[in-house]
Each structure stands twice: as C-alpha cells, then as structure tokens.
Design an enzyme around this catalytic site. Sequence first.
Site, PDB file in Angstrom:
ATOM      1  N   ASP A   1      31.430  36.642  26.384  1.00  0.00           N
ATOM      2  CA  ASP A   1      31.921  36.375  27.738  1.00  0.00           C
ATOM      3  C   ASP A   1      31.461  34.999  28.239  1.00  0.00           C
ATOM      4  O   ASP A   1      30.299  34.631  28.086  1.00  0.00           O
ATOM      5  CB  ASP A   1      31.384  37.422  28.715  1.00  0.00           C
ATOM      6  CG  ASP A   1      31.760  38.843  28.327  1.00  0.00           C
ATOM      7  OD1 ASP A   1      31.719  39.167  27.134  1.00  0.00           O
ATOM      8  OD2 ASP A   1      32.068  39.640  29.230  1.00  0.00           O
TER       9      ASP A   1
ATOM     10  N   HIS B   1      32.999  33.962  31.561  1.00  0.00           N
ATOM     11  CA  HIS B   1      33.056  34.312  32.989  1.00  0.00           C
ATOM     12  C   HIS B   1      32.993  33.112  33.928  1.00  0.00           C
ATOM     13  O   HIS B   1      32.205  33.087  34.876  1.00  0.00           O
ATOM     14  CB  HIS B   1      31.940  35.297  33.339  1.00  0.00           C
ATOM     15  CG  HIS B   1      32.331  36.728  33.084  1.00  0.00           C
ATOM     16  ND1 HIS B   1      33.418  37.330  33.682  1.00  0.00           N
ATOM     17  CD2 HIS B   1      31.782  37.672  32.276  1.00  0.00           C
ATOM     18  CE1 HIS B   1      33.525  38.572  33.262  1.00  0.00           C
ATOM     19  NE2 HIS B   1      32.558  38.807  32.400  1.00  0.00           N
TER      20      HIS B   1
ATOM     21  N   ASP C   1      37.017  37.725  28.422  1.00  0.00           N
ATOM     22  CA  ASP C   1      36.337  37.476  29.704  1.00  0.00           C
ATOM     23  C   ASP C   1      35.983  35.998  29.870  1.00  0.00           C
ATOM     24  O   ASP C   1      34.831  35.619  30.074  1.00  0.00           O
ATOM     25  CB  ASP C   1      35.099  38.360  29.858  1.00  0.00           C
ATOM     26  CG  ASP C   1      35.454  39.792  30.241  1.00  0.00           C
ATOM     27  OD1 ASP C   1      36.640  40.154  30.132  1.00  0.00           O
ATOM     28  OD2 ASP C   1      34.565  40.548  30.650  1.00  0.00           O
TER      29      ASP C   1
ATOM     30  N   ASP D   1      36.773  34.969  35.957  1.00  0.00           N
ATOM     31  CA  ASP D   1      36.233  35.894  36.969  1.00  0.00           C
ATOM     32  C   ASP D   1      34.726  35.734  37.105  1.00  0.00           C
ATOM     33  O   ASP D   1      34.035  35.311  36.189  1.00  0.00           O
ATOM     34  CB  ASP D   1      36.556  37.365  36.642  1.00  0.00           C
ATOM     35  CG  ASP D   1      37.936  37.784  37.133  1.00  0.00           C
ATOM     36  OD1 ASP D   1      38.476  37.117  38.026  1.00  0.00           O
ATOM     37  OD2 ASP D   1      38.471  38.780  36.604  1.00  0.00           O
ATOM     38  N   ARG D   2      34.242  36.141  38.292  1.00  0.00           N
ATOM     39  CA  ARG D   2      32.821  36.042  38.652  1.00  0.00           C
ATOM     40  C   ARG D   2      32.415  34.586  38.869  1.00  0.00           C
ATOM     41  O   ARG D   2      32.173  34.175  39.976  1.00  0.00           O
ATOM     42  CB  ARG D   2      31.924  36.695  37.594  1.00  0.00           C
ATOM     43  CG  ARG D   2      32.140  38.187  37.433  1.00  0.00           C
ATOM     44  CD  ARG D   2      31.283  38.951  38.393  1.00  0.00           C
ATOM     45  NE  ARG D   2      31.324  40.384  38.185  1.00  0.00           N
ATOM     46  CZ  ARG D   2      30.747  41.256  38.977  1.00  0.00           C
ATOM     47  NH1 ARG D   2      30.091  40.857  40.041  1.00  0.00           N
ATOM     48  NH2 ARG D   2      30.837  42.540  38.750  1.00  0.00           N
TER      49      ARG D   2
ATOM     50  N   ASN E   1      38.619  42.609  29.270  1.00  0.00           N
ATOM     51  CA  ASN E   1      39.055  43.452  30.388  1.00  0.00           C
ATOM     52  C   ASN E   1      39.255  42.636  31.665  1.00  0.00           C
ATOM     53  O   ASN E   1      39.888  43.112  32.618  1.00  0.00           O
ATOM     54  CB  ASN E   1      38.056  44.587  30.630  1.00  0.00           C
ATOM     55  CG  ASN E   1      36.697  44.102  31.087  1.00  0.00           C
ATOM     56  OD1 ASN E   1      36.060  43.285  30.411  1.00  0.00           O
ATOM     57  ND2 ASN E   1      36.241  44.574  32.227  1.00  0.00           N
ATOM     58  N   HIS E   2      38.744  41.398  31.706  1.00  0.00           N
ATOM     59  CA  HIS E   2      38.958  40.557  32.887  1.00  0.00           C
ATOM     60  C   HIS E   2      40.194  39.665  32.755  1.00  0.00           C
ATOM     61  O   HIS E   2      40.485  38.915  33.688  1.00  0.00           O
ATOM     62  CB  HIS E   2      37.714  39.718  33.186  1.00  0.00           C
ATOM     63  CG  HIS E   2      36.694  40.474  33.982  1.00  0.00           C
ATOM     64  ND1 HIS E   2      36.640  40.439  35.362  1.00  0.00           N
ATOM     65  CD2 HIS E   2      35.725  41.328  33.599  1.00  0.00           C
ATOM     66  CE1 HIS E   2      35.662  41.220  35.781  1.00  0.00           C
ATOM     67  NE2 HIS E   2      35.085  41.777  34.724  1.00  0.00           N
TER      68      HIS E   2
ATOM     69  N   HIS F   1      36.761  42.785  22.315  1.00  0.00           N
ATOM     70  CA  HIS F   1      35.949  42.560  23.507  1.00  0.00           C
ATOM     71  C   HIS F   1      35.075  43.765  23.849  1.00  0.00           C
ATOM     72  O   HIS F   1      33.884  43.633  24.100  1.00  0.00           O
ATOM     73  CB  HIS F   1      36.834  42.215  24.702  1.00  0.00           C
ATOM     74  CG  HIS F   1      36.035  41.983  25.952  1.00  0.00           C
ATOM     75  ND1 HIS F   1      35.256  40.869  26.127  1.00  0.00           N
ATOM     76  CD2 HIS F   1      35.838  42.763  27.051  1.00  0.00           C
ATOM     77  CE1 HIS F   1      34.629  40.940  27.288  1.00  0.00           C
ATOM     78  NE2 HIS F   1      34.965  42.083  27.870  1.00  0.00           N
TER      79      HIS F   1
ATOM     80  N   ARG G   1      31.608  53.054  32.786  1.00  0.00           N
ATOM     81  CA  ARG G   1      32.489  52.172  33.564  1.00  0.00           C
ATOM     82  C   ARG G   1      33.652  52.930  34.201  1.00  0.00           C
ATOM     83  O   ARG G   1      34.384  52.355  34.997  1.00  0.00           O
ATOM     84  CB  ARG G   1      33.050  51.069  32.670  1.00  0.00           C
ATOM     85  CG  ARG G   1      31.978  50.182  32.057  1.00  0.00           C
ATOM     86  CD  ARG G   1      32.614  49.208  31.077  1.00  0.00           C
ATOM     87  NE  ARG G   1      31.632  48.485  30.298  1.00  0.00           N
ATOM     88  CZ  ARG G   1      31.115  47.300  30.619  1.00  0.00           C
ATOM     89  NH1 ARG G   1      31.487  46.702  31.730  1.00  0.00           N
ATOM     90  NH2 ARG G   1      30.251  46.703  29.834  1.00  0.00           N
TER      91      ARG G   1
ATOM     92  N   HIS H   1      31.291  41.980  26.327  1.00  0.00           N
ATOM     93  CA  HIS H   1      31.524  42.947  27.410  1.00  0.00           C
ATOM     94  C   HIS H   1      30.293  43.370  28.186  1.00  0.00           C
ATOM     95  O   HIS H   1      30.416  43.877  29.299  1.00  0.00           O
ATOM     96  CB  HIS H   1      32.213  44.176  26.789  1.00  0.00           C
ATOM     97  CG  HIS H   1      32.867  45.134  27.734  1.00  0.00           C
ATOM     98  ND1 HIS H   1      33.557  44.742  28.870  1.00  0.00           N
ATOM     99  CD2 HIS H   1      32.964  46.495  27.699  1.00  0.00           C
ATOM    100  CE1 HIS H   1      34.046  45.812  29.475  1.00  0.00           C
ATOM    101  NE2 HIS H   1      33.696  46.879  28.791  1.00  0.00           N
TER     102      HIS H   1
END
Length: 490
Positions: free
Chosen positions: A233, A235, A262, A265-266, A294-295, A343, A391, A418
């Site tokens: 990730d 991010h 990923d 995001d964030r 997943n993002h 991922h 999750r 992840h």
Amino acid sequence: MANNAEITGPVTQEDIEAAEKLKNEANDFFKRQNYNRAIELYTQAIEKNPTSAVFFANRSIANLRLENFGYALTDASKAIELDRAYTKAYYRRAASYMSLGKYKLALKDFEYVTKVRPNDQDAKMKYNECNKIVKKIAFEKAISVDKKEVNIADSINLDAMTIEDEYEGPSLEDGKVTMKFVTELMEYYKQQKKLHKKFAYKILIDVKAYLQKQPSLVDIKVPDDEKFTVCGDIHGQFYDLMNVFKLNGLPSEKNPYLFNGDFVDRGSFSVECIFTLFSFKLLFPNHFYMSRGNHETLDMNRMYGFRGEVTSKYTSQMADLFTEVYNWLPLAHCINNRVLVMHGGLFSKDDVTLEDIRKVDRNKQPPEDGIMCELLWSDPQPMGGRAPSKRGVGCQFGPDVTANFLTRNGLDYIIRSHEVKNDGYEIAHDGKCITVFSAPNYCDTMGNLGAFITMNGKDLKPNFTTYEAVPHPDVKPMAYAHSFFNLLCQ
C-alpha cells in the site's frame, strides 16, 4: 485481534473499578494513536465488566481507526443493546455502516437518534448530512442507469483542451509518456504543482485502453539473474513513494516493479501518486505492474479522500473516469508460476484455482462476496481454518487454508498487502504468507516502518528493505475525505 472475551456472571464493585482503570489506560493509548494496545485494554475492561456500553463504543472507534469495520460494527451494536439511549454508539455504528458503503443503514441510526432526541441539533445535522449522501448516491445511480452505454473515456474531447501559455509543467511527447516526462512530473509534484488536465486525461484514457486488454490474473516472467520488486500500500503518500524510488532505483526494464493495490485514499497526495504510477505503467507496460486494492473502488474513494481530492484538483468528471479505469486493474499477479500476489488474500472456499481467478469478470465494483471480493479484502489469521472478517468483508484464513491453496495450485508462497505492520512486513503461515505494506507512519499517526520486497527470478527468495517516513508538505492525511465522515470518526 478478536472481539470476544466477554464473560457472564455477577460483576463486583472491584471488577467495575478495575475495568474503569483499564478503560482510562486504553483511552491514553487511543489518544497516542496506539489503537492495537487500546483495543487490548478495552477488551480487558470488557472482561471485567461486560455491562458497560462505553467500553464497547470505545473499542468500536479504535477498530474503526484500524479499518476493522466488521468488529467496529459488532461493538457498536453491542453498545446499543446495552444502552439504547447512548447516542455515541449509534454514531459509531453509522460510521461503521458508512465505511462498508451501507449508507441507508447509517441513515436509519441517525433517524432513530433524531426521534428519541428531537431537540438534539447535532443529531439533526448528522441525519440531514447522511440523508444528502444517500440521495446523492441514489441520483448518481439513476443517472448511470440512464447513461449505461456512456463511456467516459470515449466522451472526453482532448482536442478541445488548450494548453495555456503560462503552463510550465511536463508535457507528453506526441501524446506519449517518456522517461523525460515522468522524471519532470515527479519533480513538478515535489513542488506541489499540478499536471495539466489535458495530459492527465490522456494518461487515464491510455491506461484504460491498455488495462482492458489484460487478464484478471497477469503472469509475470522474471529471468533467473534479474531483480524484481513488490511494493504494498502507498495510500497517497507521494513523498514516501519518492523515497522508495530513491532507495531502490526508478522503474525500468532492468528494474521492474509490482505495486500491490491501495495507491490512493487516506494520504492527501493521492493524485500525485496515481499519475506517477500510471505514467510508469504506460512507459514500461511489461516491466511495471499494478494490482487493484480495496481502495481502488467507488465507496472507499468517496469516504477516504480520493474522490474529493480529484474533484478539488481537477473535476468530478475525472473522478468518474478514475472509477472506470480502476475497474480494469488486474486482481492478481503470478510470478514465474510460483508466487501469487494479490492485495487482500485467499478464499472462503477450498477449490479456487488460478484459472478461476483468470476468468473473473472484474469490470465492476467488487461484490460483497466471492473470488473478486476476497482477493481485495481477506486477511490471514494465525489459527487454522477460516473466520468471519474483522473488516466485515472477505474472510480470515489460517495457515492450513494457505497450505492447501498453494498445493492445489503448485505455488511456493503468496504475497499480500492490505494491513499496516509495525516493521512494514510480516511473515506468517510458516513463511508461506507474506504481508508487505509500503506506507510508513501511515496517516501520519501509526509510527510503522514501510517496506518493499526484492527477489531474483532464480530462487524468488524474498528480501525485505524497511524505511522510515520522510517529511512532506503540511497537508494532513484525509484532508479531502468527506467532512461528515471525519466528524463521525472523532
């Protein structure tokens, strides 16, 4: 960490006092962003006194911070069961529902609070904000049905976009990405400047056209004496991405990379990350690989900042185009027929084969179960067998599940991402399941190292490089996230 350890039996005054002390200690760890330790202590408090709604609600928000949406939802529901008048528990559950894209269920919680507390202005405001989101999504769905045949990439008129004289940034050469373009782009981004929209749109259109031709499972061949790098990730942490390239060299035909989902995001430099990565994908299509995380999905992008960032820096139309492009990202990669990289993780069924992954129709938002969902969302667990996901999506799988999958498919081990890991990586399941996470000091709060994996084609033995976060401009993580969601997660 499991959300169990509730006990029955009488609760003594001594238990109540011990539990309160544990809760206060947990609150201190929560304030220091040590959410794992906070959860451990809230759990101990619950063991002492399982009748307190506050303990469950507090553990719920700590789980939310760790993206354990399923656990957060369970805890918030338990808090509500214990104290139906406890407003904060409804807010926690609503935040959990929203994290899982279940906006209508979140709205029901807000509606309940407004009914039992009709004079609560805060509850009214949250209900109205959530209602706006639900209506907006319903409107977007209605439009997308009306425009089902509309392909955003095909509707962009690049010729109508002019390059202003004052633009001094990098330019595509004859509409193509070159090494000169990418190196100039990275320097331009370091100065917090913006790529011209004409070039940004062209990159997205070209990447989509390329990805559409790829299978859902991509095979990668690494020659015996050559190096290959796998990153986890990112991010939106652009300056840490630049540090990876500084430590390990820029991508090239002799220095191939796989980024394992990923990308966005964030972190609030997601636009910079994704255009850098997509540029390398176009420059070295057979030596630079990208898996969907997943993002790279609409619900996550809506809540965790990417959609807001693209709309702020460019347009909502471009945000829609990103959704279209992400739908075509491959779901997994297989290195030399021996190492599978995805991922999230493995599956809720035992009989999944590489051929099954290859056949997945991926041009969509991930469903709530099945192979595509689990590739993006699942996590390993230390105990055998399977368990419901912390999750709330995907599953948790044990070392026996990993061993069976590898044997069935003739593989040596799997690499996945992840999950934040303190050392940037973790070796589990007897060395057969490796997690790599490449965003150090995740969200400027977690204090973790980042890591990447290098291997050579001959033995595919994983070597780990770890690194600390580097400074970045004063733009906080989640700066573009939905303000209402940020408010809920306070």
